[in-house]
Design a protein around this motif. Structure first.
Motif, PDB file in Angstrom:
ATOM      1  N   UNK A  60       0.862  -1.245  -0.009  1.00 21.25           N
ATOM      2  CA  UNK A  60      -0.125  -0.037   0.015  1.00 21.25           C
ATOM      3  C   UNK A  60       1.021   1.293   0.013  1.00 21.25           C
ATOM      4  N   UNK A  61       2.283   1.209   0.150  1.00 18.01           N
ATOM      5  CA  UNK A  61       2.793   2.159   0.492  1.00 18.01           C
ATOM      6  C   UNK A  61       3.122   3.049  -0.790  1.00 18.01           C
ATOM      7  N   UNK A  62       3.400   2.417  -1.932  1.00 14.10           N
ATOM      8  CA  UNK A  62       3.570   3.255  -3.176  1.00 14.10           C
ATOM      9  C   UNK A  62       2.229   3.809  -3.674  1.00 14.10           C
ATOM     10  N   UNK A  63       0.977   3.379  -3.293  1.00  8.70           N
ATOM     11  CA  UNK A  63       0.109   3.831  -3.812  1.00  8.70           C
ATOM     12  C   UNK A  63      -0.628   5.105  -2.748  1.00  8.70           C
ATOM     13  N   UNK A  64       0.041   5.010  -1.639  1.00  5.09           N
ATOM     14  CA  UNK A  64      -0.147   6.114  -0.797  1.00  5.09           C
ATOM     15  C   UNK A  64       0.803   7.263  -1.098  1.00  5.09           C
ATOM     16  N   UNK A  65       1.971   6.776  -1.540  1.00  4.65           N
ATOM     17  CA  UNK A  65       2.978   7.935  -1.833  1.00  4.65           C
ATOM     18  C   UNK A  65       2.441   8.579  -3.153  1.00  4.65           C
ATOM     19  N   UNK A  66       2.060   7.923  -3.992  1.00  2.00           N
ATOM     20  CA  UNK A  66       1.417   8.401  -5.389  1.00  2.00           C
ATOM     21  C   UNK A  66       0.259   9.309  -5.126  1.00  2.00           C
ATOM     22  N   UNK A  67      -0.647   8.673  -3.916  1.00  2.00           N
ATOM     23  CA  UNK A  67      -1.679   9.612  -3.884  1.00  2.00           C
ATOM     24  C   UNK A  67      -1.333  11.009  -3.000  1.00  2.00           C
ATOM     25  N   UNK A  68      -0.309  10.822  -2.183  1.00  2.00           N
ATOM     26  CA  UNK A  68       0.112  12.254  -1.711  1.00  2.00           C
ATOM     27  C   UNK A  68       0.951  13.306  -2.831  1.00  2.00           C
ATOM     28  N   UNK A  69       1.559  12.548  -3.434  1.00  2.00           N
ATOM     29  CA  UNK A  69       2.086  13.364  -4.542  1.00  2.00           C
ATOM     30  C   UNK A  69       1.375  13.937  -5.562  1.00  2.00           C
ATOM     31  N   UNK A  70       0.228  13.294  -5.955  1.00  2.00           N
ATOM     32  CA  UNK A  70      -0.705  13.654  -6.852  1.00  2.00           C
ATOM     33  C   UNK A  70      -1.484  14.684  -6.293  1.00  2.00           C
ATOM     34  N   UNK A  71      -1.938  14.811  -4.983  1.00  2.00           N
ATOM     35  CA  UNK A  71      -2.844  15.761  -4.251  1.00  2.00           C
ATOM     36  C   UNK A  71      -1.642  17.154  -4.101  1.00  2.00           C
ATOM     37  N   UNK A  72      -0.334  16.800  -3.660  1.00  2.00           N
ATOM     38  CA  UNK A  72       0.469  17.840  -3.414  1.00  2.00           C
ATOM     39  C   UNK A  72       0.704  18.663  -4.965  1.00  2.00           C
ATOM     40  N   UNK A  73       0.719  17.877  -5.952  1.00  2.59           N
ATOM     41  CA  UNK A  73       0.820  18.468  -7.496  1.00  2.59           C
ATOM     42  C   UNK A  73      -0.314  19.137  -7.809  1.00  2.59           C
ATOM     43  N   UNK A  74      -1.537  18.622  -7.501  1.00  2.11           N
ATOM     44  CA  UNK A  74      -2.888  19.551  -7.742  1.00  2.11           C
ATOM     45  C   UNK A  74      -2.849  20.752  -6.814  1.00  2.11           C
ATOM     46  N   UNK A  75      -2.412  20.747  -5.675  1.00  2.00           N
ATOM     47  CA  UNK A  75      -2.292  22.030  -4.780  1.00  2.00           C
ATOM     48  C   UNK A  75      -1.529  22.956  -5.559  1.00  2.00           C
ATOM     49  N   UNK A  76      -0.344  22.306  -5.761  1.00  2.00           N
ATOM     50  CA  UNK A  76       0.756  23.471  -6.425  1.00  2.00           C
ATOM     51  C   UNK A  76       0.130  24.199  -7.738  1.00  2.00           C
ATOM     52  N   UNK A  77      -0.635  23.322  -8.395  1.00  2.00           N
ATOM     53  CA  UNK A  77      -1.169  23.980  -9.774  1.00  2.00           C
ATOM     54  C   UNK A  77      -2.173  24.912  -9.407  1.00  2.00           C
ATOM     55  N   UNK A  78      -3.058  24.693  -8.175  1.00  3.15           N
ATOM     56  CA  UNK A  78      -4.213  25.580  -7.867  1.00  3.15           C
ATOM     57  C   UNK A  78      -3.489  26.908  -7.307  1.00  3.15           C
ATOM     58  N   UNK A  79      -2.588  26.665  -6.436  1.00  2.00           N
ATOM     59  CA  UNK A  79      -1.998  27.842  -5.901  1.00  2.00           C
ATOM     60  C   UNK A  79      -1.021  28.734  -7.182  1.00  2.00           C
ATOM     61  N   UNK A  80      -0.819  28.080  -8.148  1.00  2.00           N
ATOM     62  CA  UNK A  80      -0.140  29.057  -9.199  1.00  2.00           C
ATOM     63  C   UNK A  80      -1.160  29.546  -9.998  1.00  2.00           C
ATOM     64  N   UNK A  81      -2.760  28.987 -10.248  1.00  3.04           N
ATOM     65  CA  UNK A  81      -3.484  29.353 -10.578  1.00  3.04           C
ATOM     66  C   UNK A  81      -3.958  30.522  -9.996  1.00  3.04           C
TER      67      UNK A  81
END
Length: 130
Positions: A60-81
């Motif tokens: 489950x660790x890799x999917x959790x890490x992916x999920x965390x990285x994905x949400x962090x990326x979406x958050x960065x995009x929203x902040x840039x917008x």
């Protein structure tokens, strides 16, 4: 810097207020999106803090890490917008809104309708290195 009076002519006061309201509404929506993504990110971090996860050996660790990285990326995009929207509001106040920062030509209304924070015309945006 002196404003080009023709850019003010492109947006009469009533239309400028409409643009301001649209940018403000999009800004409010983006702020809500940032808050939701932040809660989601915090929830992922909090849930993982309760469990000892070894990303390397836990299935489950890799999917959790992916999920965390994905949400962090979406958050960065929203902040840039959000920053793009703030810059668009500044351009509107200066009388530069709707003018391409690259070539100085008007940005087509259709582009501003789809991307109200756009600072370049399609030609200049396509030429800009990524």
């Amino acid at each position: 810097m002196v404003s080009d009076s023709s850019s003010d002519a492109d947006f009469p006061p009533i239309e400028r207020e409409s643009v301001r309201e649209r940018l403000a509404a999009e800004r409010a929506g983006t702020n809500a999106q940032i808050a939701a993504l932040r809660r989601e990110f915090d929830g992922i971090v909090e849930a993982n803090a309760l469990v000892a996860i070894d990303d390397e050996h836990d299935p489950e660790g890799s999917s959790t890490a992916f999920e965390r990285a994905h949400v962090a990326s979406l958050l960065a995009q929203a902040r840039e917008h959000l920053a793009d929207l703030d810059r668009a509001l500044e351009r509107l106040e200066r009388g530069d809104y709707g003018r391409c920062e690259g070539c100085g030509e008007p940005i087509p209304a259709e582009r501003l309708e789809v991307r109200p924070a756009a600072s370049t015309c399609v030609r200049c945006a396509a030429a800009r290195p990524r």
